[in-house]
Structure formats: C-alpha cells, structure tokens
Motif scaffolding. Structure first.
Motif, short mmCIF file in Angstrom:
data_model
loop_
_atom_site.label_atom_id
_atom_site.label_comp_id
_atom_site.label_asym_id
_atom_site.label_seq_id
_atom_site.Cartn_x
_atom_site.Cartn_y
_atom_site.Cartn_z
N UNK A 132 0.83 -1.20 0.00
CA UNK A 132 0.00 0.00 0.00
C UNK A 132 0.86 1.26 0.00
N UNK A 133 1.88 1.28 0.86
CA UNK A 133 2.76 2.44 0.95
C UNK A 133 3.47 2.69 -0.38
N UNK A 134 3.94 1.62 -1.01
CA UNK A 134 4.66 1.75 -2.28
C UNK A 134 3.72 2.21 -3.40
N UNK A 135 2.52 1.62 -3.44
CA UNK A 135 1.57 1.97 -4.49
C UNK A 135 1.19 3.45 -4.41
N UNK A 136 0.92 3.94 -3.22
CA UNK A 136 0.52 5.34 -3.08
C UNK A 136 1.66 6.29 -3.44
N UNK A 137 2.88 5.90 -3.13
CA UNK A 137 4.02 6.74 -3.51
C UNK A 137 4.25 6.71 -5.02
N UNK A 138 4.04 5.55 -5.63
CA UNK A 138 4.20 5.43 -7.08
C UNK A 138 3.08 6.17 -7.82
N UNK A 139 1.89 6.17 -7.23
CA UNK A 139 0.75 6.81 -7.89
C UNK A 139 0.83 8.33 -7.89
N UNK A 140 1.43 8.90 -6.83
CA UNK A 140 1.37 10.36 -6.68
C UNK A 140 1.96 11.11 -7.88
N UNK A 141 3.16 10.75 -8.36
CA UNK A 141 3.66 11.45 -9.56
C UNK A 141 2.79 11.21 -10.79
N UNK A 142 2.14 10.05 -10.85
CA UNK A 142 1.22 9.79 -11.96
C UNK A 142 0.00 10.70 -11.87
N UNK A 143 -0.50 10.90 -10.66
CA UNK A 143 -1.63 11.81 -10.47
C UNK A 143 -1.25 13.23 -10.91
N UNK A 144 -0.06 13.66 -10.50
CA UNK A 144 0.38 15.01 -10.86
C UNK A 144 0.53 15.15 -12.36
N UNK A 145 1.07 14.12 -13.00
CA UNK A 145 1.25 14.15 -14.45
C UNK A 145 -0.11 14.20 -15.17
N UNK A 146 -1.07 13.39 -14.71
CA UNK A 146 -2.40 13.40 -15.31
C UNK A 146 -3.06 14.77 -15.14
N UNK A 147 -2.90 15.34 -13.95
CA UNK A 147 -3.52 16.63 -13.68
C UNK A 147 -2.95 17.71 -14.60
N UNK A 148 -1.64 17.69 -14.77
CA UNK A 148 -0.99 18.67 -15.65
C UNK A 148 -1.44 18.48 -17.10
N UNK A 149 -1.57 17.22 -17.52
CA UNK A 149 -1.98 16.95 -18.90
C UNK A 149 -3.41 17.38 -19.15
N UNK A 150 -4.29 17.10 -18.20
CA UNK A 150 -5.70 17.44 -18.43
C UNK A 150 -5.89 18.96 -18.41
N UNK A 151 -5.10 19.68 -17.61
CA UNK A 151 -5.22 21.13 -17.61
C UNK A 151 -4.57 21.75 -18.83
N UNK A 152 -3.55 21.09 -19.35
CA UNK A 152 -2.95 21.54 -20.61
C UNK A 152 -3.96 21.41 -21.74
N UNK A 153 -4.70 20.30 -21.77
CA UNK A 153 -5.74 20.11 -22.78
C UNK A 153 -6.86 21.13 -22.60
N UNK A 154 -7.16 21.44 -21.35
CA UNK A 154 -8.21 22.42 -21.08
C UNK A 154 -7.79 23.81 -21.57
N UNK A 155 -6.53 24.15 -21.38
CA UNK A 155 -6.04 25.45 -21.85
C UNK A 155 -6.12 25.53 -23.37
N UNK A 156 -5.80 24.42 -24.05
CA UNK A 156 -5.95 24.38 -25.50
C UNK A 156 -7.41 24.61 -25.88
N UNK A 157 -8.29 23.95 -25.14
CA UNK A 157 -9.72 24.06 -25.39
C UNK A 157 -10.21 25.50 -25.20
#
Length: 278
Positions: A132-157
């Motif tokens: 659990x500890x490892x999964x949550x640490x591995x997920x956090x940078x993925x969450x940040x990357x997804x958030x940045x990508x979706x807001x980048x797409x929103x800015x394009x929109x």
C-alpha cells in the motif's frame, strides 16, 4: 461566440417563459460540423430542464449528431468540473501530503527489516501494508502528471473552444485512468484498515516502534474508514455496476474501468438524452 439570428430564434422557440438558456463556451465538432451546446434552467435555479445542440449557423443536427455533440460537451464539462474540485477531485489528490507514506515505509523497514520472511506471523499484514505504501508513492507522480496533462488540454480548449473527438478522447482517457488508480488505493486502504490493530498490538510495548505506532494510529480512525467506504460506495452508481466484490487484482481493475466507462455511456441516455429538445 455571437449567435446568428437563426440560432437565437431556434433557441428561443424551445425555451419556456419561465426559463433561461445558458450556452456552453465549448463547441462540439462532429465530423466537419460545429455545434453549440446549451441548457435550459428555471429562472429560480435548480438542475437543467432541457438541452439543445444547434449549429453555429442555426441549423439543427440530425438525431445521431445531436446526441454525439451533447454527449461530448456535457461529459467534457463534467470531467473538468471534477478535475478542478478542491474536495474529492483531482486537485484535492494532487495536493495531498504523500510524505507520510514514505515515512511509514521507512519505519516498517527499520523495524521489521527490508525483507519479511514467509514464516513471520504478520507476513500477510506487513506485506500488504508495504505494498500500500509503495503503491501510493508510485501513484502520486502519476496523479500530478495526469492533472498537468488534463489542464494543458483544457487550456488548448479555452483558446479555440472547439471540442474535437481527439481532444475529448484524451481528456476522457485521463479521467478513466485516474479513477482506476484512485480506486486501487482506496480498495487497498479499506482492506488494510481491519489489519492495523493486529500490527499495532504486535508493536505496542516496544519503544523502538513508537513512531511507527503513531503513524499507524493516524490511519486507523473511524473517520478514515467511513471516508473509504463512502468513496467505494459512490465512485460508480450501482445502477450501472456493482464493485462491492471487486479487489485490486489486474483483472478486477480492468473490470472497474469497464464499469466506470459504462456508467458514463449508459447514464447519458437515461439522464441527459431525455432533456434534449432538438
């Protein structure tokens, strides 16, 4: 966007005297045609009472294109609202302090060792907690990357306001990927919750485990358990799929994704399509 006289006429024709119309700034592109999407609301507020897709020139699309345009724009709006939400949304997860999981893993290794032998009486509980500890640490940078990508797409929109299938599909994929990751975490945490007391009992009289014990106690609260249960209860409407018996195995994660996508596609004809006034 300035509406044509024909578009204004069609919109007004379908509006009841006690309603107002709100045009989305996002325009759905179906094939080579662009369609405005708007909702009708009671003047005193509340949920939308009607919807309309109409060409920028005032022409009405055929039924299939109408539903496609409304589905894309309404879903996009819902996804972006979820992304911006400070509580129980994407922004909320990105801001969470993940350092506690790093401390937890460190303290587990310091006390129990890097490798937990199969013969250890808490092998199952400790292995699950480490995972659990490892999964949550591995997920956090993925969450940040997804958030940045979706807001980048929103800015394009926001620059051209034309919602193409390509942009919509990219946003929607991030939305589904995000939910798979957060579901896995929440399911793991809930399954782990009942095992915290076993570990806490094992280390309770050892001063060397004082910090580890403190961390575990911060996780083992009724408020946290309730929050996990509420998430899993509501992440997919039971009308469209039951995840009660799903674990976090790769097969079950894929099943969860399928059900989440099904919720979106099957909710549309039930909740949104009946509002269309084309």
């Amino acid at each position: 966007m300035r509406l044509s006289k024909k578009a204004k006429k069609e919109i007004k024709k379908r509006k009841k005297w006690y309603e107002k119309s709100v045009v989305s700034r996002h325009i759905g592109r179906v094939g080579k045609d662009d369609y405005l999407y708007l909702l009708y609301y009671n003047l005193w507020g509340g949920d939308p009472k009607g919807a309309l897709a109409i060409g920028v020139n005032g022409d009405l699309p055929n039924p299939a294109d109408t539903k496609e345009a409304v589905f894309m724009v309404s879903t996009f709006n819902n996804v972006m609202e979820f992304a911006a939400r400070d509580k129980l949304g994407m922004r909320d997860i990105v801001k969470r302090p993940i350092g506690l999981m790093n401390r937890l893993e460190t303290k587990l290794i310091e006390y129990f060792g890097e490798v937990i032998p199969d013969s250890h009486e808490l092998y199952e509980e400790l292995s699950q907690l480490r995972e659990l500890a490892m999964v949550m640490q591995e997920n956090q940078p993925q969450f940040k990357d997804m958030f940045e990508k979706i807001w980048s797409l929103f800015k394009e929109q926001e620059q051209d306001h034309i919602l193409t299938h390509d942009r919509f599909n990219k946003v929607y994929k991030i939305f589904l990927d995000w939910h798979v990751l957060i579901y896995k975490e929440q399911r793991m945490q809930l399954l782990m919750h009942e095992k915290f007391p076993v570990i806490m009992e094992y280390i309770k009289n050892d001063k060397e485990a004082a910090e580890l014990s403190k961390i575990l106690k911060s996780f083992y609260t009724e408020k946290r358990r309730k929050a996990l249960e509420n998430f899993l209860e509501g992440v997919i409407n039971k009308e469209f799929g039951n995840i009660e018996n799903l674990s976090y195995s790769p097969q079950d994660l894929q099943q969860f994704r399928t059900l989440k996508e099904r919720e979106t596609t099957e909710a549309f004809p039930v909740r949104i399509a009946p509002l269309i006034r084309n």
